[in-house]
Design an enzyme around this catalytic site. Structure first.
Site, PDB file in Angstrom:
ATOM      1  N   GLU A 303       0.830  -1.211   0.000  1.00 17.82           N
ATOM      2  CA  GLU A 303       0.000   0.000   0.000  1.00 17.82           C
ATOM      3  C   GLU A 303       0.866   1.263   0.000  1.00 17.82           C
ATOM      4  O   GLU A 303       0.557   2.241  -0.684  1.00 17.82           O
ATOM      5  CB  GLU A 303      -0.945   0.019   1.211  1.00 17.82           C
ATOM      6  CG  GLU A 303      -1.956  -1.116   1.249  1.00 17.82           C
ATOM      7  CD  GLU A 303      -3.025  -1.031   0.159  1.00 17.82           C
ATOM      8  OE1 GLU A 303      -3.017  -0.055  -0.610  1.00 17.82           O
ATOM      9  OE2 GLU A 303      -3.852  -1.965   0.084  1.00 17.82           O
ATOM     10  N   ARG A 307       0.817   3.786  -3.270  1.00 24.27           N
ATOM     11  CA  ARG A 307       0.200   5.103  -3.026  1.00 24.27           C
ATOM     12  C   ARG A 307       1.256   6.181  -2.788  1.00 24.27           C
ATOM     13  O   ARG A 307       1.185   7.264  -3.367  1.00 24.27           O
ATOM     14  CB  ARG A 307      -0.742   5.031  -1.823  1.00 24.27           C
ATOM     15  CG  ARG A 307      -1.868   4.016  -2.015  1.00 24.27           C
ATOM     16  CD  ARG A 307      -2.875   4.056  -0.880  1.00 24.27           C
ATOM     17  NE  ARG A 307      -3.654   2.820  -0.854  1.00 24.27           N
ATOM     18  CZ  ARG A 307      -4.902   2.725  -0.451  1.00 24.27           C
ATOM     19  NH1 ARG A 307      -5.551   3.784  -0.037  1.00 24.27           N
ATOM     20  NH2 ARG A 307      -5.532   1.558  -0.448  1.00 24.27           N
ATOM     21  N   ASP A 436      -5.229  -9.934  -8.008  1.00 22.42           N
ATOM     22  CA  ASP A 436      -5.548  -9.045  -9.132  1.00 22.42           C
ATOM     23  C   ASP A 436      -4.354  -8.366  -9.804  1.00 22.42           C
ATOM     24  O   ASP A 436      -4.066  -8.575 -10.988  1.00 22.42           O
ATOM     25  CB  ASP A 436      -6.584  -7.986  -8.693  1.00 22.42           C
ATOM     26  CG  ASP A 436      -6.223  -7.267  -7.379  1.00 22.42           C
ATOM     27  OD1 ASP A 436      -5.188  -7.597  -6.772  1.00 22.42           O
ATOM     28  OD2 ASP A 436      -6.987  -6.369  -6.970  1.00 22.42           O
ATOM     29  N   GLU A 572     -11.997   0.736 -10.265  1.00 20.13           N
ATOM     30  CA  GLU A 572     -11.633  -0.191 -11.358  1.00 20.13           C
ATOM     31  C   GLU A 572     -12.500  -0.073 -12.620  1.00 20.13           C
ATOM     32  O   GLU A 572     -11.978  -0.118 -13.748  1.00 20.13           O
ATOM     33  CB  GLU A 572     -11.644  -1.645 -10.856  1.00 20.13           C
ATOM     34  CG  GLU A 572     -10.507  -1.983  -9.897  1.00 20.13           C
ATOM     35  CD  GLU A 572     -10.723  -1.451  -8.480  1.00 20.13           C
ATOM     36  OE1 GLU A 572     -11.871  -1.092  -8.154  1.00 20.13           O
ATOM     37  OE2 GLU A 572      -9.747  -1.390  -7.711  1.00 20.13           O
ATOM     38  N   THR A 661      -0.793   0.652 -10.231  1.00 22.96           N
ATOM     39  CA  THR A 661      -2.120   0.136  -9.858  1.00 22.96           C
ATOM     40  C   THR A 661      -2.891   1.114  -8.980  1.00 22.96           C
ATOM     41  O   THR A 661      -4.046   0.875  -8.643  1.00 22.96           O
ATOM     42  CB  THR A 661      -1.998  -1.260  -9.197  1.00 22.96           C
ATOM     43  OG1 THR A 661      -3.291  -1.848  -9.102  1.00 22.96           O
ATOM     44  CG2 THR A 661      -1.375  -1.167  -7.820  1.00 22.96           C
TER      45      THR A 661
HETATM   46  C1  DMJ Z   1      -6.244   0.610  -4.875  1.00 24.12           C
HETATM   47  O1  DMJ Z   1      -5.451   0.792  -3.773  1.00 24.12           O
HETATM   48  C2  DMJ Z   1      -5.510  -0.054  -5.983  1.00 24.12           C
HETATM   49  O2  DMJ Z   1      -6.192   0.129  -7.164  1.00 24.12           O
HETATM   50  C3  DMJ Z   1      -5.299  -1.504  -5.733  1.00 24.12           C
HETATM   51  O3  DMJ Z   1      -4.698  -2.144  -6.809  1.00 24.12           O
HETATM   52  C4  DMJ Z   1      -6.612  -2.174  -5.458  1.00 24.12           C
HETATM   53  N1  DMJ Z   1      -7.341  -1.531  -4.461  1.00 24.12           N
HETATM   54  C5  DMJ Z   1      -7.483  -0.095  -4.480  1.00 24.12           C
HETATM   55  C6  DMJ Z   1      -8.648   0.423  -5.272  1.00 24.12           C
HETATM   56  O4  DMJ Z   1      -9.741  -0.341  -5.292  1.00 24.12           O
END
Ligand code: DMJ
Length: 672
Positions: A303, A307, A436, A572, A661
């Site tokens: 995370e 981020r 995912d 998403e 992501t």
């Molecule tokens: C985000 O932190 C990122 O997109 C991660 O890959 C999946 N979860 C959240 C958004 O849903």
């Protein structure tokens, strides 16, 4: 502001009169205007003068001529400095501090976007052009060469025009060595040197490609609606949660996860892309003065990488401000202890103050998606710093997973042990939570590295075949194609909203030359993701849906279990809509995104500022607010909305950038 003298374009001059004698002044000798008489008369007078008188007069003329030349030159200089000063004085107060903040090596002096230039003479050298429409990105990246005005009236105007062209040429050269607001400030091929020398290079070279010089498209109404939504969300964060991780908009407070201003960092590049200059500057100040990583706090490696590290790196690329790279290096170094495990598969948690790392209390496993979705960021950090340790650590994980047994036609289990390096909890396969972004990063690393790393591509292609073989089914009654899960040989018609990243990823792969049937699959899957919104009472998707495999009277395709009917403002589907619109130009994707934005506004917007997750997407009368705005709503959801509504393919060009992501764009090292 400028006087008529300035409009005439010539500097003011002083004149000195010389009296030759009383006779001339009085016109003695009568009036005869014949040229011959005047010539003769002057000559006679001259001859009548003594030698001394003649010398004095000649000396006086010579003296006056010298004075004239000197005063002309110095008046020109004075004028230039007056006009320059006047232009400086027009800068707003907000722009002045930015001069100090911006990285001087890559950013030009700011230019006020909305100054009234009506007082400038048409061909004035200092005349800055008035921007034709709202531009994105803080205005310090909005320099434009002066407009060339062809309406020349006099010889003097022609001279001025030549000077103007010289000036224009100078401005253009400066511009080329800077950047337009939407280009990468740091070019992909400047890979292995420390940032300071890179910045020096940028001064010398011309990193902006011609298309980056193109005029950005005007912002349309839907994009304005996204800006409004962002501002509303930001107001809540600013008023009640400033510098904290997440806003709790109903209780007008905040929650801490890592205590690192998560929402603020996640939102930095969104503000840049949306052109929210003031908000960006304020947030930038917080990063400069208050963001401290030397804290005794446990953070989740994945995370904080996607981020924080991702957010800082992309903001560095967009703004060229080395502050963000310095912070990225700091957090990157502090996360490295996570890789000190027997297997080199990183632990999930790191104490960034103490430099220690550990797995969760109840297990020595890490999540597969987490350890395989930090690569884009650490690889980029190595490229920028020239320090290979970041890249080596994450590449090792990918190499290890590449040869690991326990996959099912390219599909991976959800857990991996940090001691043995083996997959655990074998037999469960999903494209949702815990797996995912493994699939997403296979493709995106391959793109980031210039499509050369074949093992990544192999794993990606095999995995998509695995999805087709084991996880695809069609629902009833609408026959929507969806991606289910496999548990020990049993198919489950369960699909997380998280899986909706897949249509976008498939489309990105097809755009990069992979199988055309990937695009077909993307088209069917994005329809399904849209139906996960459209078939629900609030028009918002739940966290998880179950699809009906058999037609039943009165039943829709989508079923929702009570435990799954929350919505966390996730990105998403909007993310995939953005890719689909970019690559197909089909307006229906924009329309679907517009519906979703309106429903977020209808059911999740908190009047006093901010948006909230909700507990019940099936109850429009009471969607049950959860009192939390996730950082990804600003980092991802609204950013992808804004990009989806844009028709400008250069607004984060997908042949130059790859999104991590968490929707933070990072440069492709060898752009297509
Ligand atoms: C985000 O932190 C990122 O997109 C991660 O890959 C999946 N979860 C959240 C958004 O849903």
């Amino acid at each position: 502001m400028y006087s008529g003298a300035a409009a005439a374009g010539s500097p003011r001059r002083d004149f000195i009169s010389v009296t030759l004698g009383p006779e001339e002044a009085a016109g003695v000798g009568g009036y005869n205007n014949s040229k011959a008489w005047r010539r003769r008369s002057c000559w006679r007078k001259w001859k009548q003068l003594s030698r001394l008188q003649r010398s004095v007069i000649l000396f006086l003329f010579a003296f006056l001529a010298v004075c004239g030349v000197i005063s002309y030159t110095s008046m020109g200089e004075t004028w230039k400095s007056i006009t320059n000063k006047s232009f400086d004085d027009q800068r707003t107060e907000q722009e002045i501090p930015r001069l100090k903040l911006a990285n001087p090596a890559v950013l030009p002096a700011p230019q006020k976007a909305d100054a009234n230039h009506g007082d400038y003479p048409e061909l004035s050298l200092q005349k800055p052009p008035k921007p034709p429409h709202v531009r994105r990105g803080p205005s310090n990246l909005q320099i434009k060469a002066p407009r060339r005005d062809t309406r020349l009236k006099t010889q003097h105007d022609t001279m001025r025009a030549v000077e103007e062209l010289v000036e224009k040429d100078k401005v253009e050269k400066t511009e080329k060595s800077i950047i337009s607001w939407r280009g990468a400030v740091i070019e992909p091929d400047q890979s292995t040197e420390p940032p300071s020398s890179k910045i020096m290079e940028l001064e010398k070279s011309s990193p902006v490609e011609p298309e980056d010089q193109k005029e950005p498209m005007p912002i349309n109404e839907r994009q304005l609606a996204v800006i409004e939504a962002f501002r509303h969300a930001w107001k809540g964060y600013k008023d009640f949660a400033w510098g904290h991780d997440e806003l709790k908009p109903l209780s007008k407070s905040y929650s801490e996860w890592f205590g690192l201003g998560l929402t603020l960092i996640d939102a930095l590049d969104t503000m840049w892309i949306l052109g929210l200059k003031e908000e960006f500057e304020e947030a930038r100040k917080w990063v400069a003065n208050d963001l401290v990583f030397d804290k005794n706090v446990d953070v989740n490696l994945f995370e904080s990488t996607i981020r924080i590290l991702g957010g800082l790196l992309s903001t560095y690329h967009l703004s060229g401000d080395s502050l963000f790279l310095e912070k990225a290096k700091d957090i990157g170094n502090r996360l490295m202890p996570a890789f000190k495990t027997p297997s080199k598969i990183p632990y999930s948690d790191v104490n960034i103050g103490r430099g220690t790392a550990h797995p969760p209390r109840w297990t020595s496993d890490s999540t597969v998606a987490e350890v395989t979705s930090i690569q884009l960021e650490f690889r980029e950090l190595s490229r920028l710093t020239g320090d290979e340790k970041f890249r080596k650590a994450v590449d090792e994980v990918m190499k290890h997973v590449h040869i690991l047994s326990g996959k099912n036609d390219g599909l991976v289990p959800m857990f991996i042990n940090t001691n043995s390096g083996q997959f655990t909890h074998l037999g469960v396969y999903t494209l949702g939570a815990r797996a995912d972004s493994y699939y997403e990063y296979l493709l995106k690393q391959w793109i980031q590295g210039g499509k050369k790393e074949n093992e990544l591509l192999e794993d990606y292609m095999r995995a998509i075949e695995g999805v087709k073989k084991h996880l695809l089914q069609r629902s009833e009654p609408k026959k929507l194609t969806f991606v289910g899960e496999l548990a020990h040989g049993h198919f489950s018609a369960k699909m997380d909203h998280l899986v909706c990243f897949l249509p976008g990823t498939l489309a990105l792969g097809a755009h990069n030359g992979l199988a055309a049937d990937h695009m077909k699959l993307a088209e069917t899957l994005i329809e399904t993701c849209y139906q996960m919104y459209a078939q629900v009472e609030t028009g918002l998707s739940p966290e998880i849906v179950h699809f009906n495999l058999h037609a039943q009277k009165g039943h829709k395709d989508v079923e929702i279990k009570p435990a799954d009917r929350h919505n966390l403002l996730r990105p998403e589907t909007v993310e995939s809509l953005f890719y689909m619109y970019r690559f197909t130009g089909d307006k229906k994707y924009q329309d679907w995104g517009w519906e979703i934005l309106q429903n977020f506004n209808r059911y999740t917007r908190v009047p006093t500022g901010g948006y909230t997750s909700i507990n019940n997407v099936q109850n429009p009368r009471n969607p049950e607010p959860r009192d939390k705005m996730e950082s990804f709503f600003l980092g991802e959801t609204l950013k992808y909305m804004f990009l989806l509504f844009s028709d400008d393919i250069d607004l984060i060009n997908l042949d130059k950038y790859v999104f991590n992501t968490e929707a933070h764009p990072l440069p492709i090292w060898v752009p297509a």
